[in-house]
Design an enzyme around this catalytic site. Structure first.
Site, PDB file in Angstrom:
ATOM      1  N   HIS A  99       0.868  -1.181   0.000  1.00 42.36           N
ATOM      2  CA  HIS A  99       0.000   0.000   0.000  1.00 42.36           C
ATOM      3  C   HIS A  99       0.909   1.236   0.000  1.00 42.36           C
ATOM      4  O   HIS A  99       2.032   1.178   0.531  1.00 42.36           O
ATOM      5  CB  HIS A  99      -0.846  -0.038   1.271  1.00 42.36           C
ATOM      6  CG  HIS A  99      -1.916   0.991   1.350  1.00 42.36           C
ATOM      7  ND1 HIS A  99      -1.677   2.278   1.760  1.00 42.36           N
ATOM      8  CD2 HIS A  99      -3.240   0.926   1.091  1.00 42.36           C
ATOM      9  CE1 HIS A  99      -2.816   2.955   1.746  1.00 42.36           C
ATOM     10  NE2 HIS A  99      -3.776   2.162   1.347  1.00 42.36           N
TER      11      HIS A  99
ATOM     12  N   ASP B 138       3.373  -4.287   8.119  1.00 41.37           N
ATOM     13  CA  ASP B 138       2.111  -3.569   7.973  1.00 41.37           C
ATOM     14  C   ASP B 138       1.002  -4.621   8.065  1.00 41.37           C
ATOM     15  O   ASP B 138       0.766  -5.380   7.135  1.00 41.37           O
ATOM     16  CB  ASP B 138       2.112  -2.862   6.606  1.00 41.37           C
ATOM     17  CG  ASP B 138       0.748  -2.293   6.245  1.00 41.37           C
ATOM     18  OD1 ASP B 138      -0.240  -2.569   6.955  1.00 41.37           O
ATOM     19  OD2 ASP B 138       0.665  -1.578   5.230  1.00 41.37           O
TER      20      ASP B 138
ATOM     21  N   GLN C 245      -4.122  -5.492   6.868  1.00 38.93           N
ATOM     22  CA  GLN C 245      -5.042  -6.487   6.282  1.00 38.93           C
ATOM     23  C   GLN C 245      -4.869  -7.858   6.923  1.00 38.93           C
ATOM     24  O   GLN C 245      -5.461  -8.832   6.448  1.00 38.93           O
ATOM     25  CB  GLN C 245      -4.807  -6.591   4.762  1.00 38.93           C
ATOM     26  CG  GLN C 245      -5.012  -5.305   4.002  1.00 38.93           C
ATOM     27  CD  GLN C 245      -6.479  -4.873   3.919  1.00 38.93           C
ATOM     28  OE1 GLN C 245      -7.396  -5.626   4.260  1.00 38.93           O
ATOM     29  NE2 GLN C 245      -6.719  -3.646   3.476  1.00 38.93           N
TER      30      GLN C 245
ATOM     31  N   LYS D 133     -10.607  -1.436  10.024  1.00 41.82           N
ATOM     32  CA  LYS D 133     -10.717  -2.584   9.116  1.00 41.82           C
ATOM     33  C   LYS D 133     -11.078  -3.847   9.884  1.00 41.82           C
ATOM     34  O   LYS D 133     -11.091  -4.941   9.342  1.00 41.82           O
ATOM     35  CB  LYS D 133      -9.400  -2.784   8.367  1.00 41.82           C
ATOM     36  CG  LYS D 133      -9.072  -1.652   7.384  1.00 41.82           C
ATOM     37  CD  LYS D 133      -7.761  -1.898   6.701  1.00 41.82           C
ATOM     38  CE  LYS D 133      -7.206  -0.670   6.014  1.00 41.82           C
ATOM     39  NZ  LYS D 133      -7.969  -0.227   4.860  1.00 41.82           N
TER      40      LYS D 133
ATOM     41  N   CYS E 112      -4.555   2.332  -3.890  1.00 44.10           N
ATOM     42  CA  CYS E 112      -3.339   2.863  -3.246  1.00 44.10           C
ATOM     43  C   CYS E 112      -2.177   1.891  -3.400  1.00 44.10           C
ATOM     44  O   CYS E 112      -1.388   1.696  -2.461  1.00 44.10           O
ATOM     45  CB  CYS E 112      -3.563   3.190  -1.766  1.00 44.10           C
ATOM     46  SG  CYS E 112      -4.782   4.454  -1.511  1.00 44.10           S
TER      47      CYS E 112
HETATM   48  N1  7TS Z   1      -1.631  -0.771   4.644  1.00 42.97           N
HETATM   49  C1  7TS Z   1      -2.489  -1.606   4.024  1.00 42.97           C
HETATM   50  C2  7TS Z   1      -2.041  -2.983   3.659  1.00 42.97           C
HETATM   51  C3  7TS Z   1      -3.781  -1.166   3.767  1.00 42.97           C
HETATM   52  O1  7TS Z   1      -4.646  -1.996   3.167  1.00 42.97           O
HETATM   53  C4  7TS Z   1      -4.171   0.142   4.144  1.00 42.97           C
HETATM   54  C5  7TS Z   1      -5.523   0.691   3.822  1.00 42.97           C
HETATM   55  C6  7TS Z   1      -3.245   0.946   4.803  1.00 42.97           C
HETATM   56  C7  7TS Z   1      -1.971   0.458   5.024  1.00 42.97           C
HETATM   57  C8  7TS Z   1      -3.587   2.295   5.308  1.00 42.97           C
HETATM   58  O2  7TS Z   1      -4.461   2.184   6.371  1.00 42.97           O
HETATM   59  P1  7TS Z   1      -5.122   3.477   7.043  1.00 42.97           P
HETATM   60  O3  7TS Z   1      -6.116   2.922   7.998  1.00 42.97           O
HETATM   61  O4  7TS Z   1      -4.035   4.252   7.675  1.00 42.97           O
HETATM   62  O5  7TS Z   1      -5.764   4.233   5.903  1.00 42.97           O
HETATM   63  N2  7TS Z   1      -6.124   0.111   2.716  1.00 42.97           N
HETATM   64  C9  7TS Z   1      -7.206   0.571   2.029  1.00 42.97           C
HETATM   65  C10 7TS Z   1      -7.711  -0.104   0.939  1.00 42.97           C
HETATM   66  O6  7TS Z   1      -7.267  -1.159   0.491  1.00 42.97           O
HETATM   67  N3  7TS Z   1      -8.770   0.580   0.465  1.00 42.97           N
HETATM   68  O7  7TS Z   1      -8.954   1.669   1.224  1.00 42.97           O
HETATM   69  C11 7TS Z   1      -7.977   1.666   2.212  1.00 42.97           C
END
Ligand code: 7TS
Length: 414
Positions: A127, A205, A208, A231, A371
């Protein structure tokens, strides 16, 4: 409260939004869980109860509400420690989400420890949150970014990590536990062993991963682990950075302000103990408390059951999708190797068109680059469609998704 056995019907009743109709009275089919999950009534009520009955700032005042709020807030740290098998609660830092957690490490650890000529290794399926902070760091200090590529199954080619580590210049390997586009589960244990042997630090990270499988931080034994609450049934604006104490103790604060100080004088300041040194300002108290209700909810179902449900659904979806003409699926075809995420393209139809047409049937999927533009470049596509499942997703919903592709075929005369 649902029983510990997996009752999809009971689980769905706990999510008010799942009863909604959208687009001309169609049942909502919510398949955008990798972006954010829906919230059970327990989480919504916990936040509401906090504001109705307890609202106060924490860690400061001595009055009753402040004491209740502080206790409730700090209890969440203990709950997270138990959920992820973290031995020391001082290693748990509340942040806004995965993005902030990774930026914290990049600024506070990276700027001290990564120097000109050093290497930060990441992967082709990250990401942007796990690429851009390292690019910013590399540009500032004169370091280099290297990638671990993916193979045709969407899995990392780990021999490339060996080559990078062999240079002796790798300071950090930053890798996602699960890809947000392909669903690939990374062999983090193997990566951690390799990094340890080479003296490189490792950041995972887990945005997911933590929502979808049992994660045991103590036995992983990495250096940094980041994830987001939204999530995994929790509210937006709450995330966790876990880091080894030996790193946190040496790191400079990320933000300066209230709560992170011990003493402030005109020209100098000393820092508060961990974890508060990294929690400047009033935190997102209500949402942290809401997050605790999400953890309770998932714990009650059991993470092994969450994973088993997703494997079953993914296997079902992949089997059905095999028979759809013109469908290209990206990533592992073995449900044991992936979480409940399926990225696909349908003939040459642009993903935004696919998503717009099936939205008319109430189906919510994500279309775009997710992203993950480095991955899109690798796949040689501008965008994909992505259906992502969670604890409340049913096989009937997967059927609605697949049947809706017939509408796309009709519109585009395929
Ligand atoms: N890393 C991964 C693997 C992610 O899927 C996401 C968000 C982030 C980091 C960032 O997370 P945040 O909570 O700080 O925004 N992924 C997604 C997505 O797949 N669609 O919208 C957000």
């Amino acid at each position: 409260m649902q029983s510990t056995s997996y009752s999809l019907e009971n689980i769905r009743k706990d999510f008010p939004v799942l009863a909604r109709k959208v687009r001309d009275e169609k049942d909502l089919v919510y398949l955008d869980n990798a972006a954010t999950t829906q919230k059970p009534i327990h989480v919504i009520d916990a936040i509401s109860d906090y504001y109705k009955n307890h609202n106060s700032n924490i860690h400061r005042a001595v009055h009753a509400l402040a004491e209740e709020s502080t206790e409730a807030f700090e209890a969440v740290r203990d709950k997270i420690a138990k959920f992820l098998n973290i031995k020391d609660r001082q290693e748990i830092i509340f942040v806004r989400g995965t993005t902030e957690a990774i930026n914290l490490v990049s600024y506070s650890w990276g700027r001290e420890n990564v120097k000109k000529g050093d290497i930060v290794v990441t992967t082709e399926y990250e990401h942007h949150s796990n690429i851009v902070p390292w690019q910013l760091l590399a540009q500032e200090v004169g370091a280099e970014i290297k990638y671990i590529d993916i193979d045709e199954n969407g899995e990392l080619i780990l021999e490339q990590l060996d080559d990078h580590l062999a240079t002796g210049k790798v300071k950090l390997v930053a890798v996602s536990h699960v890809s947000n586009v392909l669903g690939t589960i990374t062999d983090v244990n193997r990566i951690i062993t390799k990094c340890k042997d080479a003296g490189a630090k490792i950041l995972i990270d887990g945005a997911q991963a933590v929502p979808h499988m049992k994660v045991d931080i103590d036995s992983l034994d990495c250096d940094f682990y980041a994830f987001s609450g939204h999530k995994m049934l929790g509210p937006t604006g709450v995330g966790i950075l876990w880091a080894k104490k030996e790193h946190l103790e040496k790191m400079q604060p990320f933000h300066g302000g209230g709560d992170m100080i011990r003493e402030v004088h005109k020209y100098e300041t000393t820092w508060n103990d961990l974890p508060y040194k990294f929690e400047a300002g009033t935190p997102n108290i209500a949402d942290v408390i809401g997050f605790a209700a999400a953890i309770d909810y998932l714990s009650n179902i059991g993470m092994d059951n969450v994973r088993a449900h997703e494997i079953e659904l993914t296997a079902y979806a992949l089997e059905k999708m095999k028979n759809v003409k013109g469908l290209t699926i990206y990533g592992p075809k073995d449900p044991q190797k992936a979480s409940g995420v399926i990225s696909f393209n349908f003939n040459d139809v642009h993903p935004h068109d696919v998503a717009t047409i099936i939205d008319k049937n109430g189906v919510a999927i994500r279309s775009g680059h997710h992203c993950a533009q480095v991955l899109m470049e690798k796949l040689n596509v501008a965008a994909t469609n992505r259906a992502s499942f969670y604890i409340y997703t049913t096989k009937e919903e997967v059927d609605v998704l697949i049947n809706s592709l017939e509408d796309v075929a009709r519109v585009f005369k395929l």
